[in-house]
Design an enzyme around this catalytic site. Structure first.
Site, PDB file in Angstrom:
ATOM      1  N   CYS A  48     -15.479  16.941 -13.703  1.00 40.40           N
ATOM      2  CA  CYS A  48     -15.600  17.538 -15.044  1.00 40.40           C
ATOM      3  C   CYS A  48     -14.334  17.302 -15.863  1.00 40.40           C
ATOM      4  O   CYS A  48     -14.410  17.076 -17.077  1.00 40.40           O
ATOM      5  CB  CYS A  48     -15.902  19.028 -14.941  1.00 40.40           C
ATOM      6  SG  CYS A  48     -17.518  19.367 -14.206  1.00 40.40           S
ATOM      7  N   THR A  49     -13.190  17.345 -15.228  1.00 38.48           N
ATOM      8  CA  THR A  49     -11.943  17.081 -15.935  1.00 38.48           C
ATOM      9  C   THR A  49     -11.887  15.620 -16.373  1.00 38.48           C
ATOM     10  O   THR A  49     -11.504  15.322 -17.516  1.00 38.48           O
ATOM     11  CB  THR A  49     -10.723  17.439 -15.059  1.00 38.48           C
ATOM     12  OG1 THR A  49     -10.797  18.842 -14.751  1.00 38.48           O
ATOM     13  CG2 THR A  49      -9.416  17.149 -15.769  1.00 38.48           C
TER      14      THR A  49
END
Length: 153
Positions: A48-49
């Protein structure tokens, strides 16, 4: 779970709070603008980062084209604020408690996590493109830019 939104479908009405605690209203904040809405499972997870940072790194290309970027998951406003600050994210992250909006869009879960899917919404609130790939978060920004490139117009 709701039917997954398809190309040509109108985006459902919703109001969510962003990382600054301000309301984002789908009827007023999507009207008149092309918007990339991406759903992702969790703030601070590795994939997600990478996905958020890929949108950040391409953000100027989106804004130059008049396109806004919005990320959505069920984390609270404070989690989104920390995630945005830590990763210098220049776009809105919306808090979707209870995954109400992700369900309205019909994004499918993957494993035990909420899904990862990106939609392009035109200036009339209609889905014009969608991309789903749970394990390739960084690919979402690239796929969207490729779709938006003048070659595809």
């Amino acid at each position: 779970m709701s039917k997954t939104l398809e190309i040509g479908d109108k985006v459902p009405f919703f109001v969510l709070r962003d990382q600054d605690g301000k309301n984002f209203n789908s009827e007023t904040d999507l009207r008149g603008k092309t918007t990339v809405v991406y759903f992702y499972p969790k703030d601070e997870s590795a994939v997600c980062t990478k996905e958020a940072c890929a949108f950040r790194d391409s953000y100027q290309e989106f804004t130059d084209a008049g396109i806004q970027v919005v990320g959505i998951n069920n984390a609270d406003v404070e989690s989104h604020r920390r995630f945005a600050e830590k990763n210098r994210l220049p776009f809105k992250l919306l808090s979707d408690p209870g995954n109400k909006v992700i369900k309205q869009f019909g994004v499918k879960n993957a494993l035990f996590l909420t899904g990862r899917e990106t939609f392009i919404i035109d200036d009339k609130g209609i889905v014009v493109y969608k991309f789903r790939d749970f394990f390739k978060g960084a690919a979402h920004a690239k796929e969207v830019l490729q779709f938006l490139s003048p070659v595809n117009q």
